[in-house]
Design an enzyme around this catalytic site. Sequence first.
Site, PDB file in Angstrom:
ATOM      1  N   CYS A   6       0.820  -1.204   0.000  1.00 20.38           N
ATOM      2  CA  CYS A   6       0.000   0.000   0.000  1.00 20.38           C
ATOM      3  C   CYS A   6       0.858   1.259   0.000  1.00 20.38           C
ATOM      4  CB  CYS A   6      -0.924  -0.019   1.220  1.00 20.38           C
ATOM      5  SG  CYS A   6      -2.384   1.031   1.041  1.00 20.38           S
ATOM      6  N   ASP A 127      -6.685  -5.074  10.876  1.00 21.94           N
ATOM      7  CA  ASP A 127      -5.641  -4.105  11.202  1.00 21.94           C
ATOM      8  C   ASP A 127      -5.734  -3.736  12.673  1.00 21.94           C
ATOM      9  OD1 ASP A 127      -3.546  -2.341  10.925  1.00 21.94           O
ATOM     10  OD2 ASP A 127      -4.565  -0.997   9.534  1.00 21.94           O
TER      11      ASP A 127
END
Length: 206
Positions: A6, A127
């Site tokens: 990312c 996450d």
Amino acid sequence: MLVKICGMTSQASADLCQQDGVKMLGFIFHPSSPRNIEPPQARSIQTSGVLRVGVFVRQSAEDILRIMDKARLDIAQLAGNFDEELCVRIGAERVMPVFRPEAHSTRQSLEQGLARYSALMRYALLDAGSIGGGHGRALNFSQLQGLISPVPWLLAGGLSPQNLGQALAEARPAGLDLNSGLEAAPGRKDPTKVHEALSIIRALDE
């Protein structure tokens, strides 16, 4: 093993990741992030054979769909608040919600949250933290071992070459989402760290 890197902000970083066989590239559309990118810039970054993932934090369906079209995105990673209606508007095959184990008091509660969205997402991402975007720190990997998820799930949060082995051995996710642990500076990937991380993943995956 699904691998997403990312925080793409340049063609050089995208090329580096693609050459190493990454399956997903992430673009962050959140102004407060040091890796924020504008849709035209994201669109200009050329990719081939990878899924282009947009990271969105508390944006409306209209904004997400508009950016997905402008930036040529395949998947919306919903890192802020989301609900069933938002997933339906975007389309289940284009949604990857972010679930936060630390926001749940029990493992059962987390699995129930995942099950609730079973028909509304293509992938799930787990996450650290309880709200907002990425926090750059790791979850307790061992607490995720054997997690029951209706779709393939990716592990995110503070992953780097130093803890990938532990993460894969203990959490056993279907994929990994890497970002700051592979950077020379925010938005600029370090070739040595990228190569090292992907070599570790390939070796352990085999």
